[in-house]
Scaffold this active site. Structure first.
Site, PDB file in Angstrom:
ATOM      1  CE  LYS A   1      -1.947   2.742   2.875  1.00  0.00           C
ATOM      2  NZ  LYS A   1      -1.888   4.059   2.180  1.00  0.00           N
TER       3      LYS A   1
ATOM      4  N   GLY B   1       6.573   4.626   8.752  1.00  0.00           N
ATOM      5  CA  GLY B   1       5.756   5.826   8.933  1.00  0.00           C
ATOM      6  C   GLY B   1       5.913   6.354  10.351  1.00  0.00           C
TER       7      GLY B   1
ATOM      8  CG  ASP C   1       1.232   8.850  17.400  1.00  0.00           C
ATOM      9  OD1 ASP C   1       1.859   8.367  18.374  1.00  0.00           O
ATOM     10  OD2 ASP C   1       0.906  10.050  17.314  1.00  0.00           O
TER      11      ASP C   1
ATOM     12  N   GLY D   1       2.490   3.305  13.730  1.00  0.00           N
ATOM     13  CA  GLY D   1       3.182   2.039  13.995  1.00  0.00           C
ATOM     14  C   GLY D   1       2.507   1.268  15.125  1.00  0.00           C
TER      15      GLY D   1
ATOM     16  CD  GLU E   1      13.247   0.693   9.292  1.00  0.00           C
ATOM     17  OE1 GLU E   1      13.674   1.628  10.023  1.00  0.00           O
ATOM     18  OE2 GLU E   1      13.928  -0.284   8.974  1.00  0.00           O
TER      19      GLU E   1
ATOM     20  CB  CYS F   1      12.551   8.373   9.486  1.00  0.00           C
ATOM     21  SG  CYS F   1      13.438   7.429   8.262  1.00  0.00           S
TER      22      CYS F   1
ATOM     23  CD  GLU G   1       9.815  11.846  12.749  1.00  0.00           C
ATOM     24  OE1 GLU G   1       8.690  11.346  12.915  1.00  0.00           O
ATOM     25  OE2 GLU G   1      10.759  11.245  12.220  1.00  0.00           O
TER      26      GLU G   1
HETATM   27  P1  NAD Z   1       1.570   7.897   8.734  1.00  0.00           P
HETATM   28  O1  NAD Z   1       2.330   7.024   9.650  1.00  0.00           O
HETATM   29  O2  NAD Z   1       0.163   8.198   9.114  1.00  0.00           O
HETATM   30  O3  NAD Z   1       1.543   7.256   7.262  1.00  0.00           O
HETATM   31  C1  NAD Z   1       2.433   6.265   6.797  1.00  0.00           C
HETATM   32  C2  NAD Z   1       1.673   5.180   6.058  1.00  0.00           C
HETATM   33  O4  NAD Z   1       0.767   4.545   6.952  1.00  0.00           O
HETATM   34  C3  NAD Z   1       0.800   5.703   4.901  1.00  0.00           C
HETATM   35  O5  NAD Z   1       0.815   4.777   3.843  1.00  0.00           O
HETATM   36  C4  NAD Z   1      -0.594   5.766   5.526  1.00  0.00           C
HETATM   37  O6  NAD Z   1      -1.626   5.673   4.601  1.00  0.00           O
HETATM   38  C5  NAD Z   1      -0.550   4.546   6.421  1.00  0.00           C
HETATM   39  N1  NAD Z   1      -1.518   4.573   7.525  1.00  0.00           N
HETATM   40  C6  NAD Z   1      -2.010   5.654   8.186  1.00  0.00           C
HETATM   41  N2  NAD Z   1      -2.900   5.271   9.121  1.00  0.00           N
HETATM   42  C7  NAD Z   1      -2.980   3.923   9.061  1.00  0.00           C
HETATM   43  C8  NAD Z   1      -3.749   2.951   9.768  1.00  0.00           C
HETATM   44  N3  NAD Z   1      -4.611   3.278  10.714  1.00  0.00           N
HETATM   45  N4  NAD Z   1      -3.578   1.640   9.438  1.00  0.00           N
HETATM   46  C9  NAD Z   1      -2.709   1.279   8.470  1.00  0.00           C
HETATM   47  N5  NAD Z   1      -1.979   2.159   7.765  1.00  0.00           N
HETATM   48  C10 NAD Z   1      -2.098   3.471   8.050  1.00  0.00           C
HETATM   49  O7  NAD Z   1       2.389   9.220   8.530  1.00  0.00           O
HETATM   50  P2  NAD Z   1       1.879  10.656   7.962  1.00  0.00           P
HETATM   51  O8  NAD Z   1       0.566  11.037   8.558  1.00  0.00           O
HETATM   52  O9  NAD Z   1       1.988  10.640   6.505  1.00  0.00           O
HETATM   53  O10 NAD Z   1       2.974  11.595   8.570  1.00  0.00           O
HETATM   54  C11 NAD Z   1       2.886  11.958   9.937  1.00  0.00           C
HETATM   55  C12 NAD Z   1       4.245  12.002  10.573  1.00  0.00           C
HETATM   56  O11 NAD Z   1       4.869  10.715  10.448  1.00  0.00           O
HETATM   57  C13 NAD Z   1       5.238  12.923   9.915  1.00  0.00           C
HETATM   58  O12 NAD Z   1       5.095  14.230  10.344  1.00  0.00           O
HETATM   59  C14 NAD Z   1       6.541  12.331  10.370  1.00  0.00           C
HETATM   60  O13 NAD Z   1       6.852  12.785  11.646  1.00  0.00           O
HETATM   61  C15 NAD Z   1       6.255  10.868  10.413  1.00  0.00           C
HETATM   62  N6  NAD Z   1       6.767  10.148   9.241  1.00  0.00           N
HETATM   63  C16 NAD Z   1       7.830   9.352   9.399  1.00  0.00           C
HETATM   64  C17 NAD Z   1       8.337   8.664   8.316  1.00  0.00           C
HETATM   65  C18 NAD Z   1       9.506   7.773   8.445  1.00  0.00           C
HETATM   66  O14 NAD Z   1      10.142   7.460   7.457  1.00  0.00           O
HETATM   67  N7  NAD Z   1       9.829   7.298   9.622  1.00  0.00           N
HETATM   68  C19 NAD Z   1       7.751   8.795   7.076  1.00  0.00           C
HETATM   69  C20 NAD Z   1       6.619   9.616   6.934  1.00  0.00           C
HETATM   70  C21 NAD Z   1       6.153  10.270   8.042  1.00  0.00           C
END
Ligand code: NAD
Length: 498
Positions: A190, A243, A246, A248, A266, A300, A397
């Site tokens: 996804k 991602g 939270d 995670g 990650e 990240c 972050e």
């Molecule tokens: P997120 O964790 O919400 O999104 C990452 C992925 O998870 C996306 O594909 C999203 O669609 C999916 N996702 C979201 N909610 C989900 C759920 N309930 N169940 C399954 N999958 C789900 O991140 P974001 O909202 O795009 O960004 C928010 C913060 O996350 C950023 O400000 C940053 O601090 C952090 N971030 C970290 C990384 C990293 O590489 N570690 C990457 C992007 C964002």
């Protein structure tokens, strides 16, 4: 300079050819028929409408992946054949590097220069690296007590669910898909809702390279619908997620409450970048700048707590500010641009909130702090000095172009302070002393320590987090373990002479 906004927007020289879900070797609409727009971060305008996958599409994709796993031919092909397909894919990536780089920049806002010279070559390199592993994955014979022949088989786990973020769409694709394919798994991936375009493009290249239908299925859509269905699916055998911390936690819970599929994570970071008094200050300034501002600060592992020894602190702050003021921000398709827009309005607002928080908590705003122009999501390179450990900007972050500089006095103190965080993804250590480098790199609780360098991402180097930055390692030999089951096969040896 930083005052130039992205006034005249360059039109990318690439067509958006694939906007549908890739399921079982075909591009198809979402079962619901729904679509959602993916936006150009330079302007906020719609690039294309793409299929909005949800639970039903995840079901279809998992079915296709299951069938491709159970009935083959993928896991049953010879290792050599699977390796050849991955190598052919890498060749196709290089052949189409310009279209891919343009699409990545258009959807994400990172500079074309970076897409073209770093990310596309690293994508090809990673698949060649894992193609090299395919025919070197094998078990052991085990000298057990008793008269037994014991062997271990290293088998693929099955259907791998993979959820990736928007900050490095193609590289996150590679880190996930490379090892999973090398081990003979099938995949439902996804993509992030902000950046769905390039995964479809490389999905098409994989079909061209000869990957059988159903081995790699790609679903675009949102987290709480498509993402959550994948994480909680009863027929998905393994989950890999990158991602926020939270989210995670959410996906780990979904995996636990469904079929206990193993999960690698990650997550976020707040990585220290430590400059000792004996460091080459000009190099340290440049690398600290790169460590934080690279990819619009959307990494990240960004070096987002710059600790500088008190003896060189004033000089460092002055030079860091001068460097940030020189950073060239603008349309990422233009030559010479170092920084493009943030990914979307949500991230833009979040970064601006942290900048206000820094000012309110009395950190010194050395430069930046404002939006650039009034279109898209461009933010001035921002530097805070006199940052204290308990300020929000030193703890959370930010994921944006905001550098926080903190002062320290001695080695023990900076080790303690660097480790006082819920995260543990990476760290940078700047010193000419081998003793200091060795001592500090062993004491830091972080998955990667870069000494006198930063953001070195070779395919062979493992990457992952301590503490709330996640679990498991990606890249290198370590990532193979995430995608393999070990089966012990025990057979009596009936001839006593053996
Ligand atoms: P997120 O964790 O919400 O999104 C990452 C992925 O998870 C996306 O594909 C999203 O669609 C999916 N996702 C979201 N909610 C989900 C759920 N309930 N169940 C399954 N999958 C789900 O991140 P974001 O909202 O795009 O960004 C928010 C913060 O996350 C950023 O400000 C940053 O601090 C952090 N971030 C970290 C990384 C990293 O590489 N570690 C990457 C992007 C964002």
């Amino acid at each position: 300079g930083t005052s130039s906004a992205a006034e005249d927007i360059i039109t990318p020289s690439v067509q958006v050819s694939y906007t549908q879900l890739l399921i079982d070797g075909n591009f198809v609409d979402a079962a619901s028929g729904k679509t959602f727009p993916t936006l150009d971060p330079r302007t906020g305008e719609v690039i294309a409408n793409v299929a909005e996958g949800d639970a039903e599409d995840i079901n279809r994709a998992v079915k296709a992946a299951r069938k491709a796993f159970d009935e083959g031919p993928w896991p049953k092909m010879t290792a050599y054949e699977r390796s050849r397909i991955m190598l052919r894919f890498a060749d196709l990536v290089e052949k189409h590097s310009e279209e891919l780089a343009a699409l990545e920049t258009w959807d994400n806002g990172k500079t074309y220069q970076q897409s073209k010279t770093a990310e596309i070559p690293m994508l090809a390199r990673l698949f060649r690296y894992y193609a090299g592993w395919v025919d070197k994955i094998h078990g052991l014979t085990v000298p057990a007590d008793g008269n037994y022949h014991v062997q271990t088989l290293h088998e693929p786990i099955g259907v791998a669910g993979q959820i990736i973020p928007w900050n490095f769409p193609l590289l996150m694709f590679a880190w996930k898909v490379g090892p999973a394919l090398a081990c003979g798994n099938t995949i439902v991936l996804k993509t992030a809702e902000q950046t769905p375009l390039t995964a479809f493009y490389v999905g098409k290249l994989f079909l061209e390279a000869g990957l059988p239908p159903g081995v790699l299925n790609i679903v675009s859509g949102f987290g709480p619908t498509a993402g959550a269905s994948l994480a909680s699916h009863m027929d998905v055998d393994k989950l890999a997620f990158t991602g926020s911390t939270d989210t995670g936690k959410v996906v780990l819970g979904l995996a636990a409450n469904s079929n206990l599929k193993p999960v690698t994570l990650e997550l976020g970071g707040k990585s220290p970048f430590i400059v000792f008094e004996d460091a080459d200050i000009n190099k340290a300034v440049e690398l600290a700048h790169f460590a934080l501002f690279f990819n619009q600060g959307q990494c990240c592992c960004a070096g987002s707590r710059t600790y500088v020894h008190e003896k060189v602190y004033d000089e460092f702050v002055e030079k860091a500010k001068a460097r940030a003021l020189k950073r060239v921000v603008g349309d990422p398709f233009k030559k010479g641009i170092e920084q493009g827009p943030q990914i979307d309005s949500k991230q833009f607002e979040k970064v601006m909130r942290y900048i206000r928080s820094g000012v309110e908590s009395n950190a010194t705003l050395e430069c930046g702090g404002d939006q650039i122009g009034n279109k898209g999501y461009f933010i001035q390179p921002t530097v805070f000095s006199n940052v204290k450990d308990d300020m929000l900007i030193a703890q959370d972050e930010i994921f944006g172009p905001v550098q926080s500089i903190l002062k320290f006095r001695d080695v023990d103190e900076v080790i303690r302070r660097a480790n006082e965080t819920r995260y543990g993804l990476a760290a940078g250590v700047f010193t000419k002393s081998l003793d200091t480098a060795n001592r500090v790199s062993r004491a830091l609780k972080a998955g990667t320590v870069w000494v006198n360098c930063f953001d070195v991402f070779d395919a062979a180097i493992p990457f992952g987090g301590y503490k709330m930055s996640g679990n498991g390692r990606e890249k290198g030999i370590y990532s193979l373990n995430n995608y393999l089951q070990v089966k012990a096969v025990v057979t009596p040896l009936n001839n006593p002479a053996w």
